[in-house]
Write an enzyme that holds these catalytic residues in place. Structure first.
Site, PDB file in Angstrom:
ATOM      1  N   ASP A 265       0.824  -1.201   0.000  1.00 14.21           N
ATOM      2  CA  ASP A 265       0.000   0.000   0.000  1.00 14.21           C
ATOM      3  C   ASP A 265       0.862   1.257   0.000  1.00 14.21           C
ATOM      4  O   ASP A 265       2.081   1.203   0.191  1.00 14.21           O
ATOM      5  CB  ASP A 265      -0.942  -0.005   1.207  1.00 14.21           C
TER       6      ASP A 265
ATOM      7  N   LYS B 178      -3.691   3.352  -2.392  1.00 10.59           N
ATOM      8  CA  LYS B 178      -4.980   4.022  -2.567  1.00 10.59           C
ATOM      9  C   LYS B 178      -4.948   5.342  -1.815  1.00 10.59           C
ATOM     10  O   LYS B 178      -4.435   5.426  -0.706  1.00 10.59           O
ATOM     11  CB  LYS B 178      -6.121   3.154  -2.027  1.00 10.59           C
TER      12      LYS B 178
ATOM     13  N   MET C  83      -9.928   6.840   9.050  1.00 13.48           N
ATOM     14  CA  MET C  83     -10.252   7.308   7.692  1.00 13.48           C
ATOM     15  C   MET C  83     -11.490   8.208   7.694  1.00 13.48           C
ATOM     16  O   MET C  83     -12.351   8.109   6.818  1.00 13.48           O
ATOM     17  CB  MET C  83     -10.472   6.110   6.754  1.00 13.48           C
TER      18      MET C  83
END
Length: 242
Positions: free
Chosen positions: A34, A56, A170
């Site tokens: 990631d 991402k 998040m």
């Protein structure tokens, strides 16, 4: 010959990944990683290892989730040892569960290597325990970024708001909506802190109360990645007294 996939949680920093995780990375033929994985961790890979960036960022994805899963199955089916490396713990809002089920369905051997979750380690870095016997005896960890394809939220915010401590991962982009829902239950004076870029040179704390945290976050230009903690435990951090 079928290979194997290691689903590795790399923790929040290069110093907090497990030895099992480092060993798996060092022995892997393929590294699927990631965006926020520390370069020193990736530097443990063999020189001849295939490096695949599956990072991402908000709505910008280099690879879609189904493409990542296809890569894991494809490489392992060719006899490769694959290290799938994600920050924190891959089974806590890291989609590790989806990848595990995809591998299982394809008959690919796998091993889960747990990681230190940011939900606990990041607040702890700033002196905030998510539980304390005299302050909070319950904890809710919630994603602030659900699947956008869901017709409605699966989170019962009214129920979540009764927890002594709420940790939101998040959640920067949806913080106004989250605070609005929690305010229907919690006292507006409840302390809140968002820890941005923890374990980096840019790390900082943005803090306030439920009644004003949105304004404070805007004034101080809070950006992801950040972990947000809501509850009286926030007052235990040294930054609160400063």
């Amino acid at each position: 010959m079928t290979g194997k996939v290691y689903l590795i949680g790399a923790g929040p920093s290069r110093d907090l990944i497990t030895q099992r995780g480092l060993d798996a990375i060092a022995n892997a033929d393929v590294i699927v990683h990631d965006r926020l994985i520390d370069k020193e961790i990736l530097g443990r890979a063999r020189d001849d290892a295939e490096m695949i960036d599956a990072g991402k960022k908000a709505d910008k994805h280099k690879l879609k989730q189904h493409e990542i899963e296809e890569i894991l199955v494809d490489r392992a089916s060719k006899g490769k040892v694959v290290a799938r490396v994600k920050g924190g713990d891959s089974f806590l809002f890291g989609r590790g569960g989806e990848e595990m089920l995809s591998l299982r369905e394809a008959g690919v051997p796998y091993e889960v290597v747990p990681g230190v979750t940011t939900a606990i380690s990041v607040p702890a870095r700033f002196g905030v325990p998510v539980t304390h016997r005299n302050v909070s005896s319950s904890l809710a960890i919630v994603t602030g970024h659900e699947d956008p394809n869901k017709e409605e939220s699966a989170i019962d915010w009214r129920h979540i708001a009764h927890a002594g401590t709420i940790v939101v991962l998040m959640g920067v982009g949806n913080l106004p909506k989250i605070v609005e829902k929690i305010l229907k239950v919690k006292d507006p004076e409840t302390p809140v802190a968002s820890f941005q870029d923890a374990y980096s040179k840019q790390e900082r704390v943005v803090h306030g109360k439920l009644k004003n945290i949105i304004e404070v976050a805007e004034e101080q230009d809070l950006k992801p990645p950040a972990v947000t903690v809501i509850g009286e435990v926030v007052k235990l951090g040294e930054f609160w007294k400063a």
